[in-house]
Design a protein around this motif. Structure first.
Motif, short mmCIF file in Angstrom:
data_model
loop_
_atom_site.label_atom_id
_atom_site.label_comp_id
_atom_site.label_asym_id
_atom_site.label_seq_id
_atom_site.Cartn_x
_atom_site.Cartn_y
_atom_site.Cartn_z
N CYS A 189 82.62 41.45 -31.09
CA CYS A 189 83.86 42.22 -30.86
C CYS A 189 83.81 42.93 -29.51
O CYS A 189 84.78 42.92 -28.75
CB CYS A 189 84.06 43.26 -31.97
N ALA A 190 82.66 43.54 -29.22
CA ALA A 190 82.52 44.25 -27.94
C ALA A 190 82.64 43.27 -26.77
O ALA A 190 83.29 43.56 -25.76
CB ALA A 190 81.18 44.97 -27.89
N ASN A 191 82.05 42.09 -26.93
CA ASN A 191 82.13 41.08 -25.86
C ASN A 191 83.58 40.67 -25.60
O ASN A 191 84.01 40.58 -24.45
CB ASN A 191 81.34 39.83 -26.24
N HIS A 192 84.30 40.43 -26.69
CA HIS A 192 85.71 40.02 -26.53
C HIS A 192 86.51 41.11 -25.85
O HIS A 192 87.34 40.83 -24.98
CB HIS A 192 86.33 39.73 -27.91
N PHE A 193 86.27 42.33 -26.25
CA PHE A 193 87.02 43.46 -25.68
C PHE A 193 86.73 43.58 -24.19
O PHE A 193 87.65 43.72 -23.38
CB PHE A 193 86.63 44.75 -26.40
N ARG A 194 85.46 43.50 -23.83
CA ARG A 194 85.10 43.63 -22.42
C ARG A 194 85.73 42.50 -21.59
O ARG A 194 86.25 42.73 -20.50
CB ARG A 194 83.58 43.66 -22.27
N SER A 195 85.68 41.27 -22.12
CA SER A 195 86.27 40.14 -21.39
C SER A 195 87.76 40.36 -21.19
O SER A 195 88.31 40.12 -20.11
CB SER A 195 86.08 38.82 -22.16
N PHE A 196 88.41 40.84 -22.23
CA PHE A 196 89.85 41.09 -22.15
C PHE A 196 90.15 42.14 -21.08
O PHE A 196 91.09 42.00 -20.28
CB PHE A 196 90.37 41.55 -23.51
N CYS A 197 89.34 43.19 -21.05
CA CYS A 197 89.53 44.25 -20.06
C CYS A 197 89.37 43.70 -18.65
O CYS A 197 90.18 44.00 -17.75
CB CYS A 197 88.53 45.40 -20.29
N HIS A 201 92.34 41.66 -17.57
CA HIS A 201 93.63 42.34 -17.36
C HIS A 201 93.52 43.63 -16.57
O HIS A 201 94.44 44.46 -16.60
CB HIS A 201 94.29 42.63 -18.71
N ASN A 202 92.43 43.83 -15.86
CA ASN A 202 92.25 45.06 -15.05
C ASN A 202 92.34 46.33 -15.88
O ASN A 202 92.85 47.35 -15.41
CB ASN A 202 93.28 45.14 -13.91
N LEU A 203 91.89 46.27 -17.11
CA LEU A 203 91.93 47.46 -17.97
C LEU A 203 90.56 48.14 -17.93
O LEU A 203 89.53 47.47 -18.03
CB LEU A 203 92.23 47.07 -19.42
N LEU A 204 90.56 49.44 -17.76
CA LEU A 204 89.29 50.17 -17.71
C LEU A 204 89.24 51.25 -18.78
O LEU A 204 89.90 52.27 -18.67
CB LEU A 204 89.08 50.81 -16.33
N ASP A 205 88.46 50.98 -19.81
CA ASP A 205 88.20 52.03 -20.79
C ASP A 205 87.11 52.93 -20.23
O ASP A 205 86.62 52.69 -19.12
CB ASP A 205 87.78 51.42 -22.14
#
Lengths: 279, 710
Positions: free
Chosen positions: B191-199, B202-206
């Motif tokens: 889940c963490a890997n998918h989230f990071r790839s998505f970020c 899409h230039n998203l920075l948590d």
């Protein structure tokens, strides 16, 4: 009036007091959140505010060393590109990089009455001839009249504060009022900057006026914070429903009497905006 | 304020020194910090060249307040920030230089910074489909808690300083339960890997990505480093034990560049361990300093409180107990901790709350300012907060609650606004079928003077979900007798609201936040409407608008491209509890004149000594146990846990004991006079309780009783 702990005066809060003492009371003493529409059309106002914010950030990036071409490459809005090109041209004309020491996005603060007065400057530049120039980037859609600008508290507070609190920007030498100029530079009207010079007499008058305003606020009880008689201010004030002064916000584009783009000048700086937020 | 010679020595130490100041809470370290800062400025150091680094914004408060007094010299402004804030600011400024090398797919586009809320939203979007494929199927918790724990893992990796790809391996290595359950950590990693790839795509920075981009990339990039070195020449780092190892690493490298520095370390801190705080790593910064000092004398505690602290510590954690600050030769009558204690034992929880309110009233009547009283609980639920505040307000005692977050969606004002939003957008009918009660509740909030009976009568008549399309009909078609019963005045207001909603529907739909903004200003806050005199409604509405706006700015474009309504998506997320589950107050209330009601840890972090503390529900195991978080682990995901070493029950108990001992010690070091203990045999949920804190106090009281009899 007991002001909230940590309250500091700014040109925005003083302007609010001058425009409507009640607004000052509600916003800064009661800290009343009142999320009504400030000006119409709402989506356009929001879009413009975002572009303005982005523009200020791009200039700061440029002035701290990010290459202009890298910044230019990221622009997606046509309007912003135009502002940016106007700025680059202005930057070249002024030869800022070679001739001056630049202090972008700097905050100054000095005592006033029982409180402090603070301001965040877009840019202060120390010129080779020893003068100091305050530049304020404006993205207003209409060029304001000089007389209106002259009366704005921003024009009064900024040079005053630079003289009072800016020694460290002048190699720790005092800054005399005559050394200071303030420039409003308009991204939409790059050839029509408004320049205000400063002198001892003006500074003395400014000091007296600022001290008078601060004292009036500090001394006044709640009743002293009365509603403005000039109902035009209520058209662009979020508290209009609370004060029974109207229902809808006015339209900045269609309101002929509202020559100036009030919202773009409405810099309500306070400590919460300056300090970092926790993520 | 009169300073001690030790304090003066540090403040006026020769310029250019880098000082490490340690000591327990209440020893005057922050006072030194404030005076050091002012002294530096008085020597001509520009305030804007001083960096005040704090682990949490609230900890900068004493410094900011000190600089806001008129007597401070004119000049620039000290930059007060957290390491997270600095990361965010630097990434924002130097994005064009770092986006490409940091692996973002669109380095030519600006970054989008995610708040906790919007990060949770994207995590939900990414993980929900994975859950339906069977991932994490054996974890039985609310999905939103699951999302937040995956976010937490990413944050831990960023602030502890290990690759996020190692999260699963570290957690799995420490798993000590059924082997077939260990796969949940592989799932969490996925889940963490998918989230990071998505970020990255899409230039998203948590938060985690902001920290990583800053510490691993920008920090090593000359323009950024030059900017920081040039801007900040002096450092004051407060409560470094509450900061993270990555922050300490960065300071270690940065220290040689500063002209002077003061690092302040609380010897018993580390309360933010669940957020990655690492006192050990903080203490290693001592070596970087040219001068070291240690304060040992408390300015806060009285002798009975000191005796209580020592005795309690000895009982709770005998192995690590060090009576370091116990004063010698305390007269017997002053070393009896019972003189610093009062207690009330009851069977039922509400009885305990009544007792607390009564004791507070008595104290205030005897002249103790309300601001010198704090009521502490291990956790502060909305129900508990309401119960205490309601009792105190009935007694006319000013009180405020301090919580890191409060539920926005539970607020009646929010529910009213969202119901009206559904009514104004009939096209959203399939998403949530409004009930008559929803409408009655909304009308009661919206119209001034409308009670529940009238609003229910009204909604029964005027609300018709025709063909499943929610609709309000006119007041004029109601029979006159009923009109009179509801009253014409209220009917008139209802009509204004109804016509406004009807007019809205005639125009193209607007953004949800704009709709609420208009509805608030043009109707609900107008005279005779429900929000007009309800000042809190403005604050809740503003928070809701801000939440929607941030959501729209982050996710709006993608949703529009996918043909979805941003407003409807937001409402869906609220209903599922993904967003609007918490928010920060827009203004920090001036807490000096009111009784403070706070979770124990939040109070500890606020660094505010007080006369009297009430410890609520000391039988609760909440004082002792960690929150149940099956997918994350603050001890295992730290630098001090060897990968592969199992986390056993013995370690869990030992850690809990240590936590409880530190917590009680921290609280007592912030108490001047007295602690009131509240106990109910049946807890808030109605279960019998007998936690370790209660046992410890029973032992303590028995010991002293026996001693007295001898």
């Amino acid at each position: 009036m007991r002001l909230p702990k940590g309250f500091q005066f700014s040109q925005g809060s003083l302007q609010d007091y001058v425009d409507c003492a009640r607004r000052f009371f509600l916003r800064y003493v009661q800290r009343l959140a009142w999320p009504a529409v400030e000006s119409e059309p709402i989506l356009e106002s929001e879009h413009y505010a975002q572009l303005g914010e982005q523009f200020h950030k791009m200039i700061q990036q440029h002035l701290i060393g990010v290459p202009a071409e890298k910044i230019s490459a990221m622009i997606t809005a046509e309007e912003l590109r135009e502002w940016w090109e106007n700025y680059l041209e202005y930057y070249r004309q002024q030869a800022m990089a070679n001739q001056t020491q630049l202090f972008p996005e700097i905050i100054l603060s000095a005592p006033i009455g029982n409180h402090r007065l603070m301001a965040k400057f877009d840019l202060i530049s120390l010129q080779k001839d020893g003068s100091l120039v305050i530049t304020d980037w404006k993205t207003a859609r209409k060029p304001p009249q000089r007389i209106w600008l002259e009366r704005r508290l921003q024009t009064r507070v900024y040079p005053y504060l630079l003289s009072k609190a800016g020694d460290f920007l002048n190699n720790n030498h005092p800054i005399y009022p005559e050394q200071i100029r303030m420039i409003y530079w308009f991204a939409n009207f790059p050839d029509q900057p408004e320049v205000f010079s400063y002198d001892r007499k003006t500074m003395k008058a400014d000091q007296e006026r600022l001290e008078y305003l601060v004292e009036a606020i500090e001394m006044g009880d709640e009743k002293a914070f009365h509603l403005t008689d000039d109902k035009k201010h209520c058209q662009f004030c979020v508290y209009r429903s609370l004060c029974g002064r109207g229902i809808q916000a006015s339209n900045l584009d269609t309101d002929e009497e509202s020559v100036e783009d009030i919202t773009s000048f409405d810099d309500r700086l306070d400590i919460d905006q300056i300090a970092e937020i926790e993520y | 304020m009169k300073l001690t010679p030790d304090q003066l020595h540090i403040i006026e130490i020769s310029p250019g020194e880098k000082i490490f100041l340690e000591g327990a809470a209440g020893c005057g370290k922050t006072t030194v910090g404030v005076e050091w800062l002012l002294f530096l400025m008085a020597q001509g150091v520009p305030a804007s060249s001083i960096l005040l680094l704090v682990p949490q914004r609230t900890m900068a408060k004493p410094y900011l307040e000190a600089m806001q007094i008129p007597g401070v010299s004119a000049g620039g402004f000290v930059a007060a920030m957290t390491m997270g804030g600095m990361a965010r600011r630097m990434v924002d400024l130097f994005w064009p230089l770092v986006a490409d090398q940091a692996g973002f797919a669109r380095p030519d586009l600006p970054p989008t910074f995610l708040t906790l809320e919007t990060a949770q939203y994207y995590m939900a979007q990414i993980v929900t489909p994975l859950l339906s494929q069977g991932l994490l199927d054996s974890v039985v918790i609310d999905p939103n808690r699951l999302f937040s724990q995956i976010i937490d893992n990413l944050n831990k990796a960023a602030v502890v300083g290990f690759p996020y790809q190692e999260i699963g391996e570290r957690l799995k290595g420490a798993w000590n339960g059924e082997p077939e359950q260990a796969h949940i950590y592989e799932d969490a990693q996925q889940c963490a890997n998918h989230f990071r790839s998505f970020c990255l795509e899409h230039n998203l920075l948590d938060f985690s990505l902001q920290m990583e981009v800053f510490t691993r990339r920008l920090w090593h990039l000359p323009p950024c480093r030059d900017f920081l070195n040039h801007t900040y020449r002096h450092l004051l780092a407060e409560n470094i034990e509450e900061d993270t190892p990555v922050a300490h690493d960065l300071l270690r490298e940065w220290m040689p560049e500063f002209e002077s520095a003061l690092l302040i370390y609380d010897t018993d801190g580390g309360y933010r361990r669940f957020l990655g705080a690492d006192p050990q790593s903080a203490y290693s910064l001592k070596e970087q300093c040219t001068s070291q000092a240690c304060f040992t004398n408390s300015f806060v505690k009285t002798m009975p409180i000191e005796a209580l602290e020592n005795d309690l510590s000895e009982i709770l954690n005998p192995e690590s107990h060090k009576p370091a600050h116990r004063s010698e030769n305390i007269p017997k009558n002053q070393s009896d901790p019972r003189t610093a204690l009062a207690h009330g034992f009851f069977r039922y929880y509400p009885e305990m709350l009544d007792w607390i309110a009564g004791q507070v009233q008595e104290l205030v009547q005897y002249g103790l300012p309300p601001g010198e009283i704090v009521i502490l609980a291990p956790f502060l639920s909305d129900a508990l907060r309401f119960s205490i505040m309601h009792r105190l307000e009935d007694l006319h005692i000013p009180c405020i609650s301090q919580r890191p977050s409060r539920s926005l969606r539970e607020e009646p004002v929010t529910q009213c606004l969202l119901t009206l939003a559904y009514l104004a957008h009939p096209e959203w009918k399939d998403s949530y079928p409004l009930s008559k009660f929803d409408v009655a509740y909304a009308l009661m909030q919206a119209i001034g003077g409308m009670d529940l009976i009238r609003s229910q009568l009204l909604s029964e008549i005027v609300f018709h979900p025709r063909k499943n399309v929610p609709q309000l009909t006119s007041f004029s078609i109601i029979n006159p007798a009923m009109q009179e019963r509801i009253t014409l005045q209220l009917g008139d207001k209802y009509e204004t609201l109804r016509l406004w909603l009807e007019a809205y529907q005639q125009e193209p739909p607007q953004e949800l936040d704009h709709f609420i903004c208009r509805l608030f200003g043009e109707v609900l806050s107008q005279p005779e409407f429900g929000f007009h005199t309800n000042m809190k409604s403005g604050e809740v509405t503003a928070n809701l608008i801000e939440s929607i706006q941030k959501f729209r700015w982050v996710a709006g474009d993608q949703l529009v491209q996918a043909g979805k309504s941003t407003g409807l998506e937001y409402l869906e997320m609220v209903r599922q509890g993904v967003i609007a589950a918490q928010y920060l107050r827009s203004w920090e209330t001036d807490i000096n004149d009111a009784v403070l009601i706070s979770p124990a840890y939040t109070y500890l972090i606020s660094n505010r000594p007080i006369e009297v503390q009430f410890w609520l529900d000391i039988g609760s195991r909440g004082w002792f146990e960690r929150l149940y978080q099956p997918l994350t682990h603050p001890y295992v995901l730290s630098r001090h846990w060897e990968t592969g070493r199992p986390w056993t029950d013995a370690e869990e108990i030992s850690a809990s004991q240590d936590t409880l001992a530190r917590l009680t010690q921290g609280l007592l070091r912030r108490c001047r006079q007295k602690v009131y203990l509240g106990l109910s045999i049946l807890g808030e949920q109605g279960y019998e309780q007998h936690g370790p804190l209660l046992s410890a106090f029973q032992r303590l009281l028995q010991q002293w009783q026996t001693e007295g009899e001898m």
